[in-house]
Structure formats: structure tokens, C-alpha cells
Design a protein around this motif. Structure first.
Motif, short mmCIF file in Angstrom:
data_model
loop_
_atom_site.label_atom_id
_atom_site.label_comp_id
_atom_site.label_asym_id
_atom_site.label_seq_id
_atom_site.Cartn_x
_atom_site.Cartn_y
_atom_site.Cartn_z
N HIS A 189 0.38 -1.72 -0.10
CA HIS A 189 -0.35 0.19 -0.03
C HIS A 189 0.79 0.83 -0.30
O HIS A 189 0.46 2.14 0.10
CB HIS A 189 -0.43 -0.05 1.28
N ALA A 190 2.36 0.75 -0.33
CA ALA A 190 2.84 1.93 -0.73
C ALA A 190 2.92 2.89 -0.87
O ALA A 190 2.68 4.65 -0.76
CB ALA A 190 4.23 1.70 -0.05
N ALA A 191 2.57 3.24 -2.60
CA ALA A 191 1.93 4.01 -3.18
C ALA A 191 0.75 5.16 -2.80
O ALA A 191 0.47 6.33 -2.52
CB ALA A 191 1.98 3.86 -4.65
N THR A 192 -0.17 4.38 -1.93
CA THR A 192 -1.36 5.15 -1.75
C THR A 192 -0.66 5.97 -0.39
O THR A 192 -0.87 7.58 0.15
CB THR A 192 -2.58 3.77 -1.26
N LEU A 193 -0.20 5.30 0.67
CA LEU A 193 -0.03 6.14 1.55
C LEU A 193 0.72 7.14 1.42
O LEU A 193 1.16 8.15 1.80
CB LEU A 193 0.90 5.13 2.64
N ALA A 194 1.80 6.79 1.14
CA ALA A 194 3.26 7.81 0.43
C ALA A 194 2.80 9.14 0.60
O ALA A 194 2.68 10.39 0.48
CB ALA A 194 3.86 7.47 -0.83
N ASN A 195 1.11 9.31 -0.49
CA ASN A 195 0.24 10.31 -0.21
C ASN A 195 -0.42 11.54 0.69
O ASN A 195 -1.40 11.54 0.28
CB ASN A 195 0.18 10.75 -1.99
N ASP A 196 -0.46 10.11 1.54
CA ASP A 196 -2.15 10.12 2.83
C ASP A 196 -0.78 11.20 3.30
O ASP A 196 0.42 11.65 4.35
CB ASP A 196 -2.69 9.42 3.22
N GLN A 197 -1.78 12.03 4.43
CA GLN A 197 -1.32 13.54 4.99
C GLN A 197 -0.52 12.72 6.36
O GLN A 197 0.09 13.98 6.47
CB GLN A 197 -2.35 14.69 5.15
N PHE A 198 -1.01 11.54 6.84
CA PHE A 198 -1.17 11.02 7.61
C PHE A 198 0.63 9.93 7.54
O PHE A 198 1.52 10.06 7.95
CB PHE A 198 -1.09 10.53 8.89
N GLY A 199 0.38 9.00 6.34
CA GLY A 199 1.15 7.39 6.37
C GLY A 199 1.77 8.46 5.44
O GLY A 199 2.90 7.41 5.78
N ASN A 200 2.28 9.41 4.93
CA ASN A 200 2.98 9.55 4.12
C ASN A 200 4.01 9.50 5.15
O ASN A 200 6.22 9.10 4.74
CB ASN A 200 3.55 10.69 3.47
N PHE A 201 4.06 10.24 6.41
CA PHE A 201 5.66 9.98 7.36
C PHE A 201 6.40 8.69 7.92
O PHE A 201 7.32 8.86 8.01
CB PHE A 201 5.08 10.76 8.73
N VAL A 202 5.19 7.27 7.62
CA VAL A 202 5.46 5.76 7.76
C VAL A 202 6.56 5.26 7.36
O VAL A 202 7.40 4.86 7.38
CB VAL A 202 4.36 5.39 8.22
N ILE A 203 5.74 6.07 5.62
CA ILE A 203 6.70 5.51 4.61
C ILE A 203 8.19 6.23 4.62
O ILE A 203 9.26 5.34 4.51
CB ILE A 203 6.27 5.28 2.93
N GLN A 204 7.96 7.61 4.69
CA GLN A 204 9.68 8.65 5.15
C GLN A 204 10.46 7.87 6.36
O GLN A 204 11.52 7.81 6.32
CB GLN A 204 9.22 9.65 6.15
N LYS A 205 9.27 7.51 7.47
CA LYS A 205 10.15 6.77 8.31
C LYS A 205 11.56 5.64 7.83
O LYS A 205 12.48 4.55 8.20
CB LYS A 205 9.09 6.22 9.39
N TYR A 206 10.77 4.99 6.65
CA TYR A 206 11.24 3.36 6.32
C TYR A 206 12.69 3.53 5.72
O TYR A 206 13.28 2.80 5.34
CB TYR A 206 9.92 2.50 6.06
N PHE A 207 12.35 4.88 5.28
CA PHE A 207 13.22 5.48 4.06
C PHE A 207 14.90 5.72 5.31
O PHE A 207 15.78 5.11 5.12
CB PHE A 207 13.69 6.04 3.46
N GLU A 208 14.19 6.27 6.47
CA GLU A 208 14.88 5.89 7.68
C GLU A 208 15.99 5.27 8.40
O GLU A 208 17.06 5.10 8.23
CB GLU A 208 14.45 7.15 8.56
N ILE A 209 14.58 4.17 8.66
CA ILE A 209 15.00 3.37 9.74
C ILE A 209 15.06 2.07 9.14
O ILE A 209 16.24 1.13 9.23
CB ILE A 209 14.27 3.26 10.70
N GLY A 210 15.04 1.54 7.41
CA GLY A 210 15.08 0.63 6.82
C GLY A 210 15.64 -0.03 6.48
O GLY A 210 17.37 0.44 6.08
N ASN A 211 16.08 -1.39 6.49
CA ASN A 211 17.46 -1.76 5.63
C ASN A 211 17.35 -1.09 4.39
O ASN A 211 16.68 -1.07 3.67
CB ASN A 211 17.25 -2.91 6.27
N VAL A 212 19.05 -2.06 4.26
CA VAL A 212 18.92 -1.38 2.16
C VAL A 212 17.44 -2.53 1.55
O VAL A 212 17.47 -1.79 0.96
CB VAL A 212 20.55 -2.06 2.21
N GLU A 213 17.28 -3.22 1.82
CA GLU A 213 17.02 -3.85 1.21
C GLU A 213 15.23 -3.25 1.05
O GLU A 213 14.57 -3.29 0.34
CB GLU A 213 16.76 -6.01 1.26
N GLN A 214 14.99 -3.00 2.02
CA GLN A 214 13.42 -2.94 2.71
C GLN A 214 13.85 -1.06 2.02
O GLN A 214 12.24 -0.93 1.01
CB GLN A 214 13.14 -3.10 3.81
#
Length: 388
Positions: A98-123
Motif C-alpha cells: 500500500h506504499a504508493a497510496t500511503l505516500a500521499n496520505d497526509q499522515f501515512g506519508n510519515f510512516v513511509i518516510q520513516k522506512y527510508f530512514e530506519i529500514g534496511n537497504v533491502e526494504q
């Protein structure tokens, strides 16, 4: 980093954007009517906030609902910060499709951004794959553009190149979008210079128009900062050929100032010549007077100042005029609402013989200076430099 060069337009756009975000934030909307549709878990987190006793494992069945809620999205973000790899993977498996939908959700986008910060390289790489088909749409959306910027900053080189491939399909509309331009700026800042050729080519196709575009001017400035001049030759030539127009443009003037700051010696020389040629007109104009100030500064204390000595003294001489000139440009500038700032800068930067000539001309104009509102600023500058 977009304050510079946005001009007044840039600041105004940001204000409107803030107002729009506020209009839809849950604090501003009486949102109790949604309570009926909320899960018990969500109600609990909304009651308890980020200090909630609920564990991330207990939240997993509700991750998609949580990500789209103001309070629960914050809860997820703070829990992800301290989660172990297994928990991060479990949450990731739920949000990934659901990442593409969450990415432009006003609150969901922060969760996707968080994965770019704390996720591993694969994620991080997998997220780019999922967002890829929608990348251009997201880049031009209010929330999506933040996710795309975060991705560019945190993904490995091959994922950056993949993203560049998609953005390449319509880079011009991104540059001209109030959201997309930040994505293109981020590419220039974060990607290796040889990977941003697609941006350079889009700008080169119409460099003067880009340089005087509200958002395009920012992209041109980033290119001047981050790319080697041999990559930008075509763009530089076009800009140098239209300095007279760009200097008086509300956005283009920032590009000319940037050329003076980041250009090669020969670019600075050509720019200084244009400034000298149009000195009175430029000094009395709201936008180009900033270019004149920058020119004086760069030629006096900039990194190439020693090599620009000839252009600098020519410019000073042009303003101060000949001893016998009854009406030198200086006189026309003193009482102008923009020109008087240039005279103040000249007092600050003048030296040697030109300083003496400048003092003489200004002393001959004492009456004019004392009786005008702008003249008082010049008198103060003279006092500060002990020239009266």
C-alpha cells in the motif's frame, strides 16, 4: 534549502501550503463522528498518544488504519524507532503493498518516510520498486513529494538511478511544479553529477525561461552549485547571453547573483561587464539592484576578486564619473529608493584613489544628501567609514 531564490513567490506559496495542511488536520476538524468506524485499538492509541502501552506487535493487525490517523501515525513512527528487525519487517510486510497510496496520505506519508530512514537497504530498495510506477505523480503531490525526496536521500545508487529513469519521463513538469521542483533540487544535491544529465538537458532546452521561472530558478541555482561548468556549458552560455533581461526579473536576478557567486572567472567577467553597461538602470530597479550589490561584493571580496580588479575599477569609475562630469551616475543613484543602497555598498567597498574621488563627489552633494530621505542613509554610511 529552498529559501534562496524562491523570491517572494516562493515564500507566498509556502504560506498557502501551510494553510491548506491546517485546513485538513484533525485538530481543525471536529472528528468525533469518525469514532464509530475506528477499531478499539485505534481508540486506545488516540486516548493514550505516543506513550500508549500498546506494543508494536499488538498494533500489526491495525497498521494500515494507524498509518492514516494523525495520532496513531505518530505512535507507529516512535515505535518503529525502537523496534527490532523482526518487528520492522512485520510492519513493512503490511505497508509495502500500500506504499504508493500511503505516500500521499497526509499522515501515512510519515510512516513511509520513516522506512527510508530506519529500514534496511533491502526494504528501501523494495519501497522504491513499489513507488516506481507512481513516482511522477507522487513527485508533484504535496505529501508524496516529501517521500520521494526522502527516498532520493537514503537509497543506494542503483535505486537513485531507477528513480531518475522515471523522473526523466517528464522532468519539465516536475521543475515547474510547486512540489516537484523540490524533488528535482534534491536529485541535484544528492545524486552524482553524471546522473543528473537528464535535468541539465531539460533546462538547456530553454535556459532563459527556466531561469526566470518561479521554481525553475531554484533548480538552475542548484545546478550552478553542484555541477562542473563543463557539464553546464550550454546552459551558462544561454544565461550569460540574457543577463540584461534576467537581472531585472523577479526570479532571474537570483540566478545572475548565483552566477556571480559560483561561476568561473570568465562568467563573472562577462556578468560584471553587463552590469557596468547598464549600471544606472540596474541600480534603480528593485530586482537588478541586488545584482549590482552582489557584483560589487564579489569583485571586491569574492574568491576571484584579484582577477576581477580591472572590471571592478571600471565599474566604480563608471558610477563615480569623471571629475568634470556634472551629473555622474552616482548623483542619479543617491536619491533613488534602490540606488541609494548601491551607493552605501560602494562606500563600504571603495579603496585607494576611487575612495577619494567618491568622497569628493559625495561631499559636493551634501545639500542634496541632507535634504533627501535616502540621502540620510548615505550620510550614515559615510560616517561609519569615517569619510566625512
Amino acid at each position: 534549502g529552498d529559501a534562496k531564490g524562491g523570491g517572494k513567490g516562493g515564500r507566498k506559496a509556502n504560506r498557502q501550503k501551510g494553510a491548506k495542511d491546517r485546513a485538513v488536520s484533525p485538530d481543525a476538524v471536529g472528528d468525533d463522528e469518525d469514532d464509530a468506524t475506528r477499531s478499539e485499538a485505534l481508540k486506545q492509541v488516540r486516548r493514550e498518544g505516543t506513550k500508549s502501552t500498546m506494543t508494536l506487535r499488538e498494533a500489526i493487525p491495525h497498521v494500515l488504519e494507524f498509518a492514516r490517523d494523525h495520532y496513531a501515525s505518530r505512535f507507529l513512527q516512535s515505535k518503529l524507532d525502537e523496534a527490532d528487525d523482526e518487528e520492522k519487517q512485520a510492519v513493512f510486510d503490511v505497508i509495502k503493498p500500500h506504499a504508493a497510496t500511503l505516500a500521499n496520505d497526509q499522515f501515512g506519508n510519515f510512516v513511509i518516510q520513516k522506512y527510508f530512514e530506519i529500514g534496511n537497504v533491502e526494504q528501501r530498495k523494495e519501497l522504491v520498486q513499489v513507488l516506481f510506477p507512481k513516482l511522477l505523480v507522487l513527485a508533484n503531490e504535496a505529501h508524496g513529494c516529501r517521500v520521494v525526496q526522502k527516498a532520493i536521500q537514503h537509497v543506494p545508487r542503483e535505486s537513485q538511478l531507477l528513480m531518475a529513469q522515471k523522473l526523466k519521463e517528464d522532468v519539465v513538469s516536475c521543475i515547474e511544479s510547486m512540489h516537484g521542483n523540490h524533488v528535482i533540487q534534491k536529485c541535484v544535491e544528492q545524486m552524482p553529477p553524471d546522473s543528473v544529465t537528464f535535468i541539465i538537458q531539460a533546462v538547456e532546452a530553454e535556459a532563459q525561461r527556466m531561469a526566470s521561472h518561479m521554481y525553475g530558478c531554484r533548480v538552475v541555482q542548484r545546478l550552478l552549485e553542484h555541477c562542473a561548468s563543463h557539464q553546464l556549458q550550454n546552459m551558462l552560455d544561454q544565461i550569460l547571453g540574457s543577463i540584461d533581461k534576467l537581472a531585472t526579473d523577479p526570479y532571474g536576478n537570483y540566478v545572475v547573483q548565483h552566477m556571480l557567486e559560483h561561476g568561473r572567472v570568465e562568467d563573472k567577467r562577462r556578468t560584471l561587464c553587463v552590469v557596468e553597461h547598464n549600471i544606472v538602470e540596474f541600480s534603480k530597479h528593485k530586482c537588478s539592484s541586488n545584482v549590482v550589490e552582489k557584483a560589487l561584493e564579489i569583485a571586491t571580496i569574492g574568491e576571484h576578486a584579484a582577477q576581477l580588479e580591472a572590471e571592478r575599477s571600471k565599474l566604480m569609475f563608471k558610477v563615480i564619473g569623471d571629475v568634470n562630469d556634472p551629473n555622474p551616475p552616482l548623483r542619479q543613484m543617491m536619491d533613488d529608493r534602490f540606488g541609494n543602497f548601491i551607493v552605501q555598498r560602494m562606500i563600504e567597498h571603495a579603496r585607494g584613489a576611487e575612495r577619494d574621488r567618491l568622497r569628493t563627489v559625495l561631499q559636493q552633494s551634501m545639500d542634496q544628501l541632507q535634504s533627501s530621505s535616502h540621502g540620510k542613509h548615505i550620510l550614515n554610511a559615510l560616517k561609519k567609514e569615517s569619510m566625512v
